[in-house]
Motif scaffolding. Structure first.
Motif, PDB file in Angstrom:
ATOM      1  N   ILE A  32     117.828  10.783  65.581  1.00  0.00           N
ATOM      2  CA  ILE A  32     119.156  10.324  66.009  1.00  0.00           C
ATOM      3  C   ILE A  32     119.586  11.053  67.278  1.00  0.00           C
ATOM      4  CG2 ILE A  32     121.598  10.205  65.319  1.00  0.00           C
ATOM      5  CD1 ILE A  32     120.570   9.787  62.445  1.00  0.00           C
TER       6      ILE A  32
ATOM      7  N   LEU B 213     119.053   9.521  70.673  1.00  0.00           N
ATOM      8  CA  LEU B 213     119.963   8.495  71.199  1.00  0.00           C
ATOM      9  C   LEU B 213     120.940   9.089  72.214  1.00  0.00           C
ATOM     10  CD1 LEU B 213     120.902   6.713  67.847  1.00  0.00           C
ATOM     11  CD2 LEU B 213     119.282   5.910  69.557  1.00  0.00           C
TER      12      LEU B 213
ATOM     13  N   GLU C 297     126.136  12.558  72.583  1.00  0.00           N
ATOM     14  CA  GLU C 297     127.407  12.022  72.070  1.00  0.00           C
ATOM     15  C   GLU C 297     127.172  10.972  70.991  1.00  0.00           C
ATOM     16  OE1 GLU C 297     129.079  10.931  75.910  1.00  0.00           O
ATOM     17  OE2 GLU C 297     130.685  12.357  75.521  1.00  0.00           O
ATOM     18  N   ALA C 298     126.155  10.128  71.201  1.00  0.00           N
ATOM     19  CA  ALA C 298     125.855   9.096  70.204  1.00  0.00           C
ATOM     20  C   ALA C 298     125.467   9.748  68.884  1.00  0.00           C
ATOM     21  CB  ALA C 298     124.735   8.197  70.711  1.00  0.00           C
TER      22      ALA C 298
ATOM     23  N   ARG D 222     126.343  12.683  67.813  1.00  0.00           N
ATOM     24  CA  ARG D 222     127.539  13.281  67.194  1.00  0.00           C
ATOM     25  C   ARG D 222     128.369  12.204  66.500  1.00  0.00           C
ATOM     26  NH1 ARG D 222     128.451  17.591  71.439  1.00  0.00           N
ATOM     27  NH2 ARG D 222     129.480  16.005  72.672  1.00  0.00           N
ATOM     28  N   SER D 223     128.461  11.025  67.150  1.00  0.00           N
ATOM     29  CA  SER D 223     129.266   9.952  66.559  1.00  0.00           C
ATOM     30  C   SER D 223     128.612   9.392  65.296  1.00  0.00           C
ATOM     31  CB  SER D 223     129.503   8.835  67.575  1.00  0.00           C
ATOM     32  OG  SER D 223     128.364   8.028  67.687  1.00  0.00           O
ATOM     33  N   LEU D 224     127.312   9.663  65.126  1.00  0.00           N
ATOM     34  CA  LEU D 224     126.632   9.221  63.902  1.00  0.00           C
ATOM     35  C   LEU D 224     126.619  10.335  62.839  1.00  0.00           C
ATOM     36  CD1 LEU D 224     123.752   7.191  65.524  1.00  0.00           C
ATOM     37  CD2 LEU D 224     125.326   6.285  63.842  1.00  0.00           C
ATOM     38  N   GLY D 225     127.341  11.401  63.099  1.00  0.00           N
ATOM     39  CA  GLY D 225     127.515  12.444  62.088  1.00  0.00           C
ATOM     40  C   GLY D 225     126.548  13.609  62.182  1.00  0.00           C
ATOM     41  N   VAL D 226     125.794  13.689  63.264  1.00  0.00           N
ATOM     42  CA  VAL D 226     124.834  14.788  63.391  1.00  0.00           C
ATOM     43  C   VAL D 226     125.487  15.957  64.134  1.00  0.00           C
ATOM     44  CG1 VAL D 226     122.618  15.487  64.401  1.00  0.00           C
ATOM     45  CG2 VAL D 226     122.859  13.223  63.381  1.00  0.00           C
ATOM     46  N   ASN D 227     125.371  17.138  63.563  1.00  0.00           N
ATOM     47  CA  ASN D 227     125.881  18.339  64.229  1.00  0.00           C
ATOM     48  C   ASN D 227     124.808  18.779  65.230  1.00  0.00           C
ATOM     49  OD1 ASN D 227     126.808  20.809  65.017  1.00  0.00           O
ATOM     50  ND2 ASN D 227     127.308  21.509  62.961  1.00  0.00           N
TER      51      ASN D 227
END
Lengths: 346, 251
Positions: A231, A234, A237-238, A240-245
């Motif tokens: 992820i 990607l 920022e993408a 982070r928006s998918l929940g990855v720290n």
């Protein structure tokens, strides 16, 4: 092609590739064990292993046992684990730096290890002391990692570009340090140069016992984080928006990859191109999914270094350092793959 | 309508220079909002602001502070497509869309998720190149895949920063219509940063017009339909031809 058949085809391709690599690895290990100044059959090698592991009691001459158990097997296993470790570290570094051309040495970890090893070698020669070279290399590699992290952490969110810059800074300073040590070494410079070139000669069981657990544990840990690494590809920022720290993931994987690289480098010096070529080839030939790419890279890296080391043993009457061979062959091969891919617009 | 998102006195600046100061907007469930403005007016900054806990001021999501929501909770609720998203690795389009399910704990395609992803890809016209690598696609095709990924996230709020800028006109209309439908039928809310003024005026429920980091206007398109608005916002002279049902902006 519809998704179902594409997924099925991909599964078959991956299974075939895994089986093929495993077969080559086993055959390569057997062939490499037989190869050398002393002619030893595969049967004798199996008997030596059975004697050592299960006290089987086969009648094998002592010199054959010594050559197989103390020289060839540790060397083969070191090639396997170091190759696997460098390849998996390559997958990790390419992922966290979001750059398919990064490798385990991009962040200067190997230069740190080289500096530590060079320092130990030269102090041992000049002062007549005994500083363990691999340990010094490992300590310096880890100190380099710590300094890279502290420089990069100044940026908001621990960005990949900051990591690369920090790596370049640390690498340049340490590279000058290595040059300075070489200058101080005078006529003893060959000892430093030979270590840096990377070689698997004179590997012992202590090296295997150092490489194996680190490579296995780090590969397993990295595999757990494989999807998050996907992820992150990607974009920061993408992801982070998918929940990855992303900051935490990057630092954890950076430590895993660096520890693996540091251990590999401190055992056998700098062996180039394995960590760059292996993930790169597999990613474009098979899949970019890290969950599959990591174990496959480990297998392919092991095969590649084992074959390169075997070639290094038989190509010259003496022995070519395997690091030189991997770079000599790997460089042009990589140019070929890269230009072919670019021409095809992939 | 229930309030979905609310900013209260949010300020933001770059390198110590204030940009947004005291921003306060409210967005309601089911709304399709177009964010318009000149280059550098703060549209992308606004999208970024709405995706992370505010450093100065408060952002509420369903009356809850955004900062009190976990990263995963936010990802399950809010899907974002940033401007110029690039991927350097050869993931297939299918794999990229599957990543949208990560916040919902789906990490491997099973029958149900496979069908769902297929449906989303069919909706966005990306199913035909599902097994192609994303870094081999054209800009427009890539944007369609990113939209499919955002839909796969099953969000309640969608924040799109020029996510349709590379699409051809028919695809752009189609994608906007899909979002419009989702807002109407499923109660999804969307904030679309867009430069296509005609589409913004034609499809959006409200338009958020930003000028130099300030909210210039936040109202229904009809209410903004006058020459002065275009002159002051974009420095262009327009003719407006409208009746009760239709309107035409001639630039």
């Amino acid at each position: 092609m519809d998704i179902d058949s594409a997924l099925k085809k991909e599964k078959i391709k991956i299974s075939l590739c895994t089986v093929l690599l495993l077969a080559i690895l086993i055959a390569g290990m057997a062939a490499s064990a037989c190869m050398g100044a002393m002619d030893i059959s595969t049967g004798d090698i199996c008997r030596v292993i059975a004697n050592k592991l299960f006290a089987a009691g086969f009648d094998i001459p002592g010199n054959v046992t010594a050559v197989v158990w103390n020289i060839r097997l540790p060397r083969i296993l070191c090639a396997v684990f170091v190759g696997a470790g460098l390849a998996v570290a390559g997958v990790i570094f390419q992922g966290i730096l979001q750059n398919p051309l990064a490798d385990p040495y991009t962040l200067g970890i190997s230069t740190g290890a080289s500096f530590g090893a060079s320092l130990a070698i030269i102090l041992n020669i000049l002062w007549g002391i005994y500083l363990p070279v691999p340990l010094c290399a490992l300590v310096c590699a880890l100190l380099t990692l710590a300094s890279v992290i502290s420089i990069a952490s100044v940026s908001d969110g621990f960005k990949s570009s900051s990591l690369v810059i920090a790596g370049i800074i640390a690498g340049s300073v340490l590279s000058s340090g290595v040059s300075f040590i070489k200058m101080l070494a005078g006529e003893n410079v060959s000892a430093v140069v030979f270590w840096i070139m990377g070689s698997l000669s004179a590997m012992g069981w202590s090296d295997v016992l150092m490489a194996a657990p680190v490579v296995i544990i780090c590969t397993l840990l990295a595999s757990v984080l494989a999807l998050r690494l996907d992820i992150m590809a990607l974009g920061e920022e993408a992801a982070r928006s998918l929940g990855v720290n992303t900051a935490a993931l990057r630092i954890v994987l950076l430590i895993i990859g660096s520890v693996m690289t540091a251990v590999c480098v401190c055992i056998c010096g700098v062996i180039g191109f394995v960590g760059l070529i292996v993930p790169h080839l597999l990613r474009y030939m098979l899949t970019a999914k890290n969950r599959v790419l990591m174990p496959l890279s480990a297998l392919f890296g092991a095969v590649l270094l084992l074959c390169a080391d075997s070639a290094a043993r038989i190509l010259a009457s003496g022995e070519i350092p395997v690091g030189v061979l991997t770079t000599l062959i790997g460089g042009p091969f990589f140019i070929f793959v890269f230009t072919r891919r670019e021409r095809r617009g992939e | 309508m229930n309030e979905l998102l609310k900013t209260e006195n949010v300020s933001y600046g770059y390198n110590g220079c204030p940009f947004f100061k005291g921003l306060g907007i409210s967005v309601y469930e089911g709304e399709l909002i177009g964010v318009i403005g000149e280059n550098g007016s703060g549209k992308s900054t606004l999208i970024r602001l709405l995706t992370r806990p505010a450093e100065d001021g408060k952002i509420y999501y369903r009356s809850r502070l955004l900062s009190s929501m976990s990263r995963m909770e936010r990802a399950r609720e809010i899907a974002v497509i940033y401007q110029n998203e690039e991927c350097s690795f050869p993931y297939t389009c299918f794999e990229t869309v599957m990543m949208g399910l990560y916040p919902h704990g789906i990490t491997k395609p099973d029958k149900r998720s496979l069908d769902f992803v297929k449906g989303v890809m069919e909706l966005t016209d990306t199913l035909c190149f599902a097994s192609k690598r994303i870094n081999c696609l054209s800009g427009g095709e890539r944007q369609k895949v990113l939209l499919a990924r955002a839909f796969a996230q099953k969000p309640s709020l969608m924040l799109l920063d020029e996510a349709m800028s590379a699409l051809d006109i028919s695809a752009r209309i189609k994608m906007t219509d899909i979002i419009y439908d989702k807002c109407r039928r499923e109660g999804m809310t969307a904030l679309l940063v867009m430069h296509d003024i005609s589409l913004a005026f034609a499809r959006c429920d409200r338009l958020l017009a930003l000028k130099q980091g300030k909210v210039y206007a936040f109202d229904k398109p009809r209410a903004l339909l006058d020459k002065k608005f275009f002159r002051e916002m974009f420095n262009v002279e327009v003719e407006i031809d409208s009746d009760n049902k239709y309107f035409r902006i001639i630039m």
